[in-house]
Design an enzyme around this catalytic site. Structure first.
Site, PDB file in Angstrom:
ATOM      1  N   THR A  36     -19.838  19.292   5.256  1.00 37.39           N
ATOM      2  CA  THR A  36     -18.884  20.287   5.536  1.00 37.39           C
ATOM      3  C   THR A  36     -19.162  21.797   5.185  1.00 37.39           C
ATOM      4  O   THR A  36     -19.435  21.978   4.095  1.00 37.39           O
ATOM      5  CB  THR A  36     -17.605  19.870   5.108  1.00 37.39           C
ATOM      6  OG1 THR A  36     -17.326  18.528   5.434  1.00 37.39           O
ATOM      7  CG2 THR A  36     -16.469  20.715   5.305  1.00 37.39           C
ATOM      8  N   LEU A  66       1.667  11.166   9.390  1.00 39.41           N
ATOM      9  CA  LEU A  66       2.916  11.706   9.044  1.00 39.41           C
ATOM     10  C   LEU A  66       3.567  10.864   7.775  1.00 39.41           C
ATOM     11  O   LEU A  66       4.885  10.699   7.726  1.00 39.41           O
ATOM     12  CB  LEU A  66       3.655  11.680  10.123  1.00 39.41           C
ATOM     13  CG  LEU A  66       3.737  12.629  11.153  1.00 39.41           C
ATOM     14  CD1 LEU A  66       4.516  12.572  12.347  1.00 39.41           C
ATOM     15  CD2 LEU A  66       3.695  13.902  10.612  1.00 39.41           C
ATOM     16  N   CYS A 120     -12.107  15.856  -0.073  1.00 37.97           N
ATOM     17  CA  CYS A 120     -12.429  16.980   1.156  1.00 37.97           C
ATOM     18  C   CYS A 120     -11.238  17.720   1.297  1.00 37.97           C
ATOM     19  O   CYS A 120     -11.508  18.991   1.477  1.00 37.97           O
ATOM     20  CB  CYS A 120     -12.510  16.060   2.208  1.00 37.97           C
ATOM     21  SG  CYS A 120     -13.799  14.852   2.303  1.00 37.97           S
ATOM     22  N   ARG A 161     -11.311  11.462  -7.269  1.00 42.87           N
ATOM     23  CA  ARG A 161     -11.568  12.770  -7.084  1.00 42.87           C
ATOM     24  C   ARG A 161     -10.418  13.711  -6.677  1.00 42.87           C
ATOM     25  O   ARG A 161      -9.802  13.290  -5.755  1.00 42.87           O
ATOM     26  CB  ARG A 161     -12.817  13.235  -6.262  1.00 42.87           C
ATOM     27  CG  ARG A 161     -14.148  13.055  -7.032  1.00 42.87           C
ATOM     28  CD  ARG A 161     -15.307  13.266  -6.309  1.00 42.87           C
ATOM     29  NE  ARG A 161     -15.702  12.399  -5.021  1.00 42.87           N
ATOM     30  CZ  ARG A 161     -16.473  12.629  -4.144  1.00 42.87           C
ATOM     31  NH1 ARG A 161     -17.179  13.676  -4.205  1.00 42.87           N
ATOM     32  NH2 ARG A 161     -16.559  11.590  -3.296  1.00 42.87           N
TER      33      ARG A 161
HETATM   34  C1  UGA Z   1     -10.624  13.400   5.411  1.00 44.92           C
HETATM   35  C2  UGA Z   1     -10.484  13.178   6.819  1.00 44.92           C
HETATM   36  O1  UGA Z   1      -9.211  12.362   7.259  1.00 44.92           O
HETATM   37  C3  UGA Z   1     -11.485  12.743   7.654  1.00 44.92           C
HETATM   38  O2  UGA Z   1     -11.616  13.029   8.767  1.00 44.92           O
HETATM   39  C4  UGA Z   1     -13.011  13.715   7.057  1.00 44.92           C
HETATM   40  O3  UGA Z   1     -14.016  13.363   7.681  1.00 44.92           O
HETATM   41  C5  UGA Z   1     -13.027  13.801   5.567  1.00 44.92           C
HETATM   42  O4  UGA Z   1     -11.684  14.240   4.811  1.00 44.92           O
HETATM   43  C6  UGA Z   1     -13.980  14.418   5.067  1.00 44.92           C
HETATM   44  O5  UGA Z   1     -13.978  15.891   5.374  1.00 44.92           O
HETATM   45  O6  UGA Z   1     -15.118  14.185   4.646  1.00 44.92           O
HETATM   46  P1  UGA Z   1     -10.796  11.216   3.493  1.00 44.92           P
HETATM   47  O7  UGA Z   1     -10.481  12.524   2.616  1.00 44.92           O
HETATM   48  O8  UGA Z   1     -11.440  10.104   3.203  1.00 44.92           O
HETATM   49  O9  UGA Z   1     -11.002  11.940   4.889  1.00 44.92           O
HETATM   50  O10 UGA Z   1      -9.038  10.701   3.423  1.00 44.92           O
HETATM   51  P2  UGA Z   1      -7.806  10.496   4.209  1.00 44.92           P
HETATM   52  O11 UGA Z   1      -7.610   9.491   4.796  1.00 44.92           O
HETATM   53  O12 UGA Z   1      -7.830  11.721   5.549  1.00 44.92           O
HETATM   54  O13 UGA Z   1      -6.626  10.909   3.246  1.00 44.92           O
HETATM   55  C7  UGA Z   1      -6.349  12.300   2.420  1.00 44.92           C
HETATM   56  C8  UGA Z   1      -5.516  12.063   1.517  1.00 44.92           C
HETATM   57  O14 UGA Z   1      -4.190  12.635   2.311  1.00 44.92           O
HETATM   58  C9  UGA Z   1      -5.211  10.982   0.711  1.00 44.92           C
HETATM   59  O15 UGA Z   1      -4.919  11.477  -0.723  1.00 44.92           O
HETATM   60  C10 UGA Z   1      -4.051  10.310   1.336  1.00 44.92           C
HETATM   61  O16 UGA Z   1      -3.349   9.715   0.406  1.00 44.92           O
HETATM   62  C11 UGA Z   1      -3.292  11.656   1.829  1.00 44.92           C
HETATM   63  N1  UGA Z   1      -2.330  11.192   2.913  1.00 44.92           N
HETATM   64  C12 UGA Z   1      -3.123  10.868   4.344  1.00 44.92           C
HETATM   65  C13 UGA Z   1      -1.153  11.384   3.120  1.00 44.92           C
HETATM   66  O17 UGA Z   1      -0.495  11.623   1.878  1.00 44.92           O
HETATM   67  N2  UGA Z   1      -0.338  11.024   4.215  1.00 44.92           N
HETATM   68  C14 UGA Z   1      -0.849  10.579   5.151  1.00 44.92           C
HETATM   69  O18 UGA Z   1      -0.128  10.428   6.133  1.00 44.92           O
HETATM   70  C15 UGA Z   1      -2.060  10.654   5.278  1.00 44.92           C
END
Ligand code: UGA
Length: 484
Positions: free
Chosen positions: A126, A274, A284, A351
């Site tokens: 990224t 949501l 990320c 992280r």
């Molecule tokens: C995120 C993106 O979703 C991916 O599409 C992207 O490729 C990746 O970053 C990256 O740039 O490499 P990731 O960091 O693995 O993926 O995790 P997510 O599933 O997006 O969750 C991120 C954070 O948001 C977590 O702490 C999760 O608990 C939180 N989250 C997620 C919420 O609090 N509410 C939600 O509805 C969804």
């Protein structure tokens, strides 16, 4: 096709085994010898579904590992750069690893014009907009002939926890290429997905959706770079938005689950991402938000919206701690059970996990912590010495004799805890759920006082004779609903 992937981190390793699944020959390069040795022995460095199986399937056949970047690049037609781009002190992306790789690649590309050995250099890390141009400039400055290569952008959208499936069953594949030749190479790499051949094969790993063909979106390099930052920024905005709405729900006694269902049913908004909670973490979103804000500033745009998204995210942890304080009255000397340390369920990655600053603050306030996480405890031990925290082997061991239970990560197994057992193990029947994992009604009927995010506080339905201290706690819990 012969592919070289530079970097064996999350993106690099998953892309490497993913390309093998598509039938390509891959050499994965890293300068971390210890990690390479492990990979060569088939040991997966990340906790990720399908990685061990696919490592075993392809290692030594389609997949090799090497520390020799120049030689590996020389024998490859496409070279994917998947090295880290951490935050610098000012929040912008530190591109020194990308630059170091580009410098070394110049030799493999060659000084003399040789279109027969043309290579595509692909940025998969990224990166901020304009990185593509910088990579090109570094290659040229280091003697690479302009005829022999193109630089394209192919951002990765995989999530930790579902990385392999996300790679093979993508919503879209974005390729930013400014030359037809480079675009054609990229199209042929992904052809098994875009033509659907992979999904029809008998050996395809099962996907979450019945995908016939993956969608390829072809753009300019700059647009592709922006698509990645803008996607992550938008998803983080969605999370902060729902967290802000959850806070209003708490103030007026509404239920965020009902509100989110109502909002998400609008197909223009969508129901995913949501889920309210203690805020987003991971390697990320926090980093990319800072980097995108810095990019905007550098080109003269003050992206205040993203600053607010970050501020709401930070605030969310503080609000959670406030709830814990309100319900426990005083924190000093309390024994707190913590379920979940990873930044989200399904991963051992801690992280920027929002669980960590919450635990650190509880320790600072002299609480005793017993913690359990299905995958992240080894990593957490590197942050919190075992003297400060008792790491347990099961969730129930952590809960035993605790003054309250906190749920900090959305691991599925926390949603199916045996609540009768939880109630019998807890010293005080209090659960503060930062991820809305439990059904509030069910918690109450099992005798628990249950405080979650954006939902009314519920109180234990069958109550035993309350000791003095518990009465105080109950009183605090009652006011928590109105105040938080
Ligand atoms: C995120 C993106 O979703 C991916 O599409 C992207 O490729 C990746 O970053 C990256 O740039 O490499 P990731 O960091 O693995 O993926 O995790 P997510 O599933 O997006 O969750 C991120 C954070 O948001 C977590 O702490 C999760 O608990 C939180 N989250 C997620 C919420 O609090 N509410 C939600 O509805 C969804």
């Amino acid at each position: 096709m012969k592919i070289c992937v530079v970097g064996s981190g999350y993106v690099g390793l998953v892309a490497s085994i993913g390309f093998c699944e598509l039938g390509h020959q891959v050499v994965c390069v890293d300068n971390d010898q210890a990690k390479l040795q492990k990979l060569m022995r088939g040991v997966a460095p990340i906790h990720e579904e399908w990685v061990p199986e696919l490592l075993e399937k392809h290692s030594g056949i389609r997949l090799t590992f090497s520390s020799n970047l120049a030689a590996s690049a020389k024998s490859s037609e496409a070279i994917f750069i998947a090295v880290g781009t951490p935050s610098s002190r000012d929040g912008d992306a530190d591109l020194s690893y990308v630059e170091a790789v580009a410098r070394e690649l110049a030799g493999a590309i060659g000084r003399r014009s040789d279109r027969a050995h043309y290579k595509v250099i692909v940025e998969k890390s990224t990166v901020p907009v304009y990185t593509n141009e910088w990579i090109r400039r570094v290659l040229l400055l280091n003697g690479a002939s302009a005829d022999n290569f193109d630089v394209v952008s192919n951002p990765e959208f995989l999530r930790e926890g579902t990385a392999v499936v996300d790679f093979l069953y993508p919503d879209r594949i974005v390729v930013g290429a400014d030359s037809d030749r480079a675009a054609a190479v990229m199209a042929s790499i992904y052809a098994p997905l875009t033509a659907g051949e992979y999904y029809r094969g008998e050996e395809a790993i099962p996907g979450p959706i019945n995908l016939e063909k993956a969608r390829l979106i072809l753009t300019s390099t700059k647009s592709a770079e922006l698509i990645k930052h803008a996607s992550n920024a938008f998803l983080a905005t969605k999370i902060s938005f729902i967290n802000a709405v959850a806070n209003i729900c708490e103030a007026v006694g509404a239920n965020i689950e009902e509100v989110a269902e109502g909002i998400g049913a609008d197909s223009r908004i969508g129901s995913r991402f949501l889920n309210p909670g203690i805020g987003y973490g991971g390697s990320c979103f926090p980093k990319d938000l800072r980097a995108f804000t810095a990019v905007a500033k550098a080109v003269g745009y003050d992206f205040r919206l993203l600053e607010e998204v970050e501020a709401i995210n930070e605030e969310q942890r503080k609000r959670f701690l406030k709830k814990v304080r309100s319900v426990l009255w005083t924190l000093k000397g309390k024994r707190i059970a913590v379920l979940g340390l990873a930044f989200k369920g399904g991963t051992d990655d801690i992280r920027e996990s929002p669980a960590l600053p919450i635990v650190a603050e509880l320790l600072r306030e002299n609480c005793t912590i017993s913690a359990y996480d299905p995958a992240a405890m080894e990593r957490a031990k590197e942050v919190f010495p075992e003297a400060c925290i008792e790491f347990t082997e099961t969730a129930y061991q952590a809960i035993e004799n605790a003054d309250a239970l906190l749920i900090l990560t959305e691991w599925e197994e926390f949603g199916s805890l045996d609540l009768t057992r939880v109630k019998s193990l807890l010293r005080y029947p209090i659960v503060v759920d930062g991820r809305n994992m439990l059904d509030a009604e069910s918690a109450a009927t099992h005798g628990l006082t249950y405080i979650s995010i954006g939902r009314p506080v519920v109180h234990a339905k069958e109550q035993s004779a309350a000791p003095m201290r518990e009465t105080g706690i109950r009183a605090a819990a009652t006011t928590a609903g109105g105040r938080l």
